[in-house]
Design a protein around this motif. Structure first.
Motif, mmCIF file in Angstrom:
data_model
loop_
_atom_site.group_PDB
_atom_site.id
_atom_site.type_symbol
_atom_site.label_atom_id
_atom_site.label_comp_id
_atom_site.label_asym_id
_atom_site.label_seq_id
_atom_site.Cartn_x
_atom_site.Cartn_y
_atom_site.Cartn_z
ATOM 1 N N MET A 1 -0.724 8.323 4.563
ATOM 2 C CA MET A 1 -1.450 7.327 3.772
ATOM 3 C C MET A 1 -2.878 7.774 3.504
ATOM 4 N N GLY A 2 -3.273 8.850 4.161
ATOM 5 C CA GLY A 2 -4.586 9.428 3.888
ATOM 6 C C GLY A 2 -5.689 8.968 4.820
ATOM 7 N N TYR A 3 -5.325 8.402 5.963
ATOM 8 C CA TYR A 3 -6.361 7.937 6.893
ATOM 9 C C TYR A 3 -6.614 8.961 7.986
ATOM 10 N N ASP A 4 -7.877 9.356 8.123
ATOM 11 C CA ASP A 4 -8.242 10.334 9.161
ATOM 12 C C ASP A 4 -7.991 9.800 10.554
ATOM 13 N N PHE A 5 -8.068 8.477 10.687
ATOM 14 C CA PHE A 5 -7.975 7.953 12.046
ATOM 15 C C PHE A 5 -6.574 8.111 12.648
ATOM 16 N N ALA A 6 -5.670 8.693 11.906
ATOM 17 C CA ALA A 6 -4.361 9.041 12.480
ATOM 18 C C ALA A 6 -4.560 9.899 13.732
ATOM 19 N N GLU A 7 -5.611 10.697 13.701
ATOM 20 C CA GLU A 7 -5.943 11.572 14.842
ATOM 21 C C GLU A 7 -6.307 10.801 16.098
ATOM 22 N N ASP A 8 -6.767 9.586 15.904
ATOM 23 C CA ASP A 8 -7.266 8.799 17.044
ATOM 24 C C ASP A 8 -6.183 7.938 17.673
ATOM 25 N N ILE A 9 -4.962 8.110 17.194
ATOM 26 C CA ILE A 9 -3.836 7.349 17.744
ATOM 27 C C ILE A 9 -3.213 8.165 18.869
ATOM 28 N N LYS B 1 10.381 5.012 -0.394
ATOM 29 C CA LYS B 1 11.522 5.561 -1.110
ATOM 30 C C LYS B 1 12.722 4.686 -0.817
ATOM 31 N N LYS B 2 13.538 4.433 -1.857
ATOM 32 C CA LYS B 2 14.756 3.653 -1.634
ATOM 33 C C LYS B 2 15.822 4.563 -1.053
ATOM 34 N N ASP B 3 16.484 4.088 -0.005
ATOM 35 C CA ASP B 3 17.530 4.891 0.600
ATOM 36 C C ASP B 3 18.646 3.943 1.023
ATOM 37 N N GLN B 4 19.738 3.997 0.331
ATOM 38 C CA GLN B 4 20.876 3.080 0.556
ATOM 39 C C GLN B 4 20.403 1.636 0.661
ATOM 40 N N GLY B 5 19.570 1.242 -0.279
ATOM 41 C CA GLY B 5 19.103 -0.149 -0.304
ATOM 42 C C GLY B 5 17.905 -0.416 0.582
ATOM 43 N N ALA B 6 17.675 0.442 1.561
ATOM 44 C CA ALA B 6 16.540 0.215 2.471
ATOM 45 C C ALA B 6 15.321 0.976 1.951
ATOM 46 N N MET B 7 14.153 0.658 2.510
ATOM 47 C CA MET B 7 12.918 1.334 2.125
ATOM 48 C C MET B 7 12.473 2.239 3.270
ATOM 49 N N ILE B 8 12.289 3.503 2.935
ATOM 50 C CA ILE B 8 11.886 4.439 3.988
ATOM 51 C C ILE B 8 10.678 5.261 3.556
ATOM 52 N N VAL B 9 10.021 5.868 4.523
ATOM 53 C CA VAL B 9 8.977 6.845 4.221
ATOM 54 C C VAL B 9 9.461 8.195 4.752
ATOM 55 N N ASP B 10 9.503 9.153 3.875
ATOM 56 C CA ASP B 10 9.917 10.492 4.266
ATOM 57 C C ASP B 10 8.804 11.166 5.066
ATOM 58 N N LEU B 11 9.156 11.757 6.211
ATOM 59 C CA LEU B 11 8.103 12.325 7.058
ATOM 60 C C LEU B 11 8.221 13.837 7.213
ATOM 61 N N GLY B 12 8.931 14.455 6.292
ATOM 62 C CA GLY B 12 9.015 15.918 6.341
ATOM 63 C C GLY B 12 10.192 16.402 7.170
ATOM 64 N N GLU C 1 0.835 -1.212 0.000
ATOM 65 C CA GLU C 1 0.000 0.000 0.000
ATOM 66 C C GLU C 1 0.867 1.259 0.000
ATOM 67 N N LEU C 2 1.932 1.205 0.783
ATOM 68 C CA LEU C 2 2.849 2.355 0.815
ATOM 69 C C LEU C 2 3.453 2.597 -0.571
ATOM 70 N N LYS C 3 3.742 1.482 -1.228
ATOM 71 C CA LYS C 3 4.305 1.576 -2.581
ATOM 72 C C LYS C 3 3.292 2.201 -3.528
ATOM 73 N N THR C 4 2.079 1.655 -3.517
ATOM 74 C CA THR C 4 1.029 2.160 -4.402
ATOM 75 C C THR C 4 0.801 3.654 -4.176
ATOM 76 N N LYS C 5 0.895 4.058 -2.935
ATOM 77 C CA LYS C 5 0.649 5.476 -2.627
ATOM 78 C C LYS C 5 1.906 6.318 -2.810
ATOM 79 N N SER C 6 2.906 5.716 -3.416
ATOM 80 C CA SER C 6 4.179 6.395 -3.713
ATOM 81 C C SER C 6 4.825 7.033 -2.480
ATOM 82 N N LEU C 7 4.695 6.348 -1.371
ATOM 83 C CA LEU C 7 5.287 6.904 -0.149
ATOM 84 C C LEU C 7 6.633 6.253 0.163
#
Ligand code: ARG
Length: 568
Positions: A353-361, A283-294, A275-281
């Motif tokens: 990822m676009g989920y509103d329930f992030a607020e409920d965490i 990213k390859k970084d020195q062989g590892a897979m990361i999500v950039d968080l700003g 899902e992260l891939k599909t949402k283009s989130l």
């Protein structure tokens, strides 16, 4: 109770003022800064601003409206002081309302419906198998359990989850060590201690023999892929560890709805990665897979270069699983301050990822337990067993009973309840985000701000109540005009609001402090008043106060996770 009155005043005032001034007005109804000013206070400046009329005129209008409210019956006095309208309640009438309300609910007193049809998942305790149950896990267990109880009292459906740390490369190491130099009988006898030893020794040997690291990695990969021999060993390790943790849970009287740990999500992570891939989130970084968080949050590492997943990957899978399975309205993680970044990242990934329930965490963080100013911990090799700490608290309490009341029936059981609940209370009375000092002697003391002080107060009331013979139904409400009576009534009327506030802040300490205050109000009351007086109505009124105080103390202790004792 007093809160209900405030809410009602607010609602009705807003409605009537709107009619009068032909505009929407929001009114604040609060408690005055000083008790001498009254019981309820309404600042009118905000109203003046909206209606643009002179202050005296607005004051007069609001006061006139207040006099038309149904609650006017219980208003003793309405005063205005520098832009505030202060209301003093009629002590007798208010007390009557509180007691009626109490008698109508008894064991439900303090419960509310704010959580009706809402579900909260609460992730707490969550120790790592084949490792000792740490002081931090104890805090998590105590805080999480209590928050769960408080939520239930507010009407929420609560799902209690023990997210066991039962997955990770270290199991390859432990299994390698076990197979090569372990001893089954020893592991059976003292599982966690022995497994820790094996793990420590593995790391020692790996310093000189790098090849065993590779072996361990291979074992872990095979374990992930379901090699039955390793799976079997892993199951034994998990089961034996859990058995040991269960001893602590039993002492604390804690249980869970789910023990699905990290391993449970082994086959559920790929979907997240996809899902992260599909949402283009991703990213390859020195062989590892990361999500950039700003800018503000470092990137989340989702997959290492060898394809293995991480703690956060499993937490993402767990989160979606929980959302799908329980459809929670909130999900709480009761975990120490040191994992703040982890939960910030988790939240951020979900939000990207676009989920509103992030607020409920919500990360329900907490501080360290200190001993002589240093972090209290389970040291390498020499393990401080929490079970032993709890037992020691019980022994200290038993010493006390042996001194004061050696003939007490079931004194071991009572001592255990006093000791364990003392440790629980000592934790919960502190603001959870703070560090606190662990001093067993202080926390098992019967004086001061301790669990045993609450237990003692409750038992003391019980012994008065059981000695009662004659009774009447009648109450003398005029007694409530006296300050020490009214203070207790006012406190009792705030029980529900206290619980709601504890829920809102996820702070059992609010409830703990409330109970200490109630106990101390009662003890000063009892120092002034003789209960078994000749006058039956007066006596009955006092007994009513005693019963209410005791039930609330017991209910509150129960919400904190303390076992209430009947005799000491
Ligand atoms: N096992 C982890 C630890 O001991 C705590 C897990 C907390 N829960 C979670 N969903 N991450 O550090």
């Amino acid at each position: 109770m007093i809160n209900n009155i405030k809410t009602r005043i607010k609602k009705e005032l807003e409605l009537k003022l709107k009619e009068i001034f032909k505009t929407d007005i929001s009114v604040v109804v609060e408690e005055p800064k000083k008790v001498e000013l009254g019981d309820i206070s309404i600042p009118v400046f905000s109203v003046v601003k909206v209606v643009r009329k002179p202050l005296p005129q607005v004051l007069e209008t609001v006061i006139d409206v207040l006099k038309t409210l149904k609650d006017n019956e219980i208003f003793e006095q309405i005063n205005s002081v520098s832009g505030f309208i202060n209301i003093t309640l009629n002590k007798e009438k208010f007390s009557k309302l509180v007691i009626e309300d109490y008698n109508n609910s008894i064991s439900n007193y303090g419960s509310s419906k704010i959580g009706e049809n809402k579900t909260v998942c609460i992730d707490y305790s969550s120790p790592n198998i084949a490792k000792p149950f740490s002081v931090g896990h104890l805090r998590s267990t105590i805080i999480g359990h209590s928050i769960g109880n408080i939520l239930e009292k507010c009407g929420y459906k609560v799902v209690r989850i023990n997210h066991l740390g039962d997955f990770g490369t270290q199991f390859g190491k432990t299994i390698y060590a076990y197979l090569n130099w372990g001893n089954e009988a020893l592991v059976k006898k003292n599982p966690v201690g022995e497994l820790v030893k094996l793990y420590v020794e593995f790391n020692e040997r790996a310093k000189t023999d790098k090849s065993i690291e590779d072996e361990a990695r291979k074992i872990f990969t095979e374990l992930e892929n379901g090699n039955p021999k390793y799976v079997k060993l892993w199951e034994i390790i998990r089961e034996e560890s859990l058995k040991e943790y269960m001893k602590v849970y039993k002492l604390l009287n804690v249980s869970f709805d789910s023990y699905n740990g990290e391993a449970f999500y082994n086959d559920k992570m790929q979907a997240v990665v996809d899902e992260l891939k599909t949402k283009s989130l991703l990213k390859k970084d020195q062989g590892a897979m990361i999500v950039d968080l700003g800018e503000k949050i470092p990137p989340a590492l989702i997959q290492k270069s060898d394809g293995s997943t991480l703690y956060i990957t499993r937490d993402l899978a767990a989160l979606f699983y929980r959302k799908n399975t329980y459809n929670f309205d909130e999900v709480l993680y009761v975990v120490g301050n040191e994992q703040k970044l982890h939960f910030d990242q988790l939240k951020k990934v979900v939000s990207l990822m676009g989920y509103d329930f992030a607020e409920d965490i919500h990360h329900i963080n907490f501080g360290l337990v200190l001993q002589d100013g240093k972090k209290m911990s389970t040291r390498k090799g020499k393990v401080v067993k929490l079970e032993d700490v709890l037992k020691e608290a019980s022994t200290l309490s038993l010493d006390y009973i042996n001194e004061k009341n050696p003939g007490l029936e079931n004194k071991e059981e009572t001592a255990e309840k006093i000791g364990v609940s003392a440790v629980i209370f000592n934790d919960l009375k502190n603001l959870r985000t703070n560090d606190f000092e662990f001093n067993l002697e202080d926390m098992v003391a019967f004086v001061g701000q301790t669990g045993p002080y609450l237990q003692y107060t409750s038992v003391r009331i019980k012994s008065i109540l059981t000695s009662v013979t004659e009774e009447t139904e009648e109450l003398d409400f005029s007694l409530f005009n006296e300050g020490h009576y009214f203070e207790i009534i006012k406190n009792i009327s705030q029980y529900e609001d206290t619980i709601i506030k504890s829920k809102e802040d996820y702070a059992p300490s609010i409830l703990a402090k409330y109970l200490l205050n109630l106990a101390s109000l009662f003890n000063s009351f009892y120092a002034k008043e003789k209960v078994m007086v000749e006058d039956l109505v007066e006596r009955n009124t006092k007994l009513q106060v005693l019963r209410m105080v005791r039930n609330i103390l017991n209910d509150g202790m129960d919400l904190l996770g303390m076992s209430v004792i009947q005799k000491m």
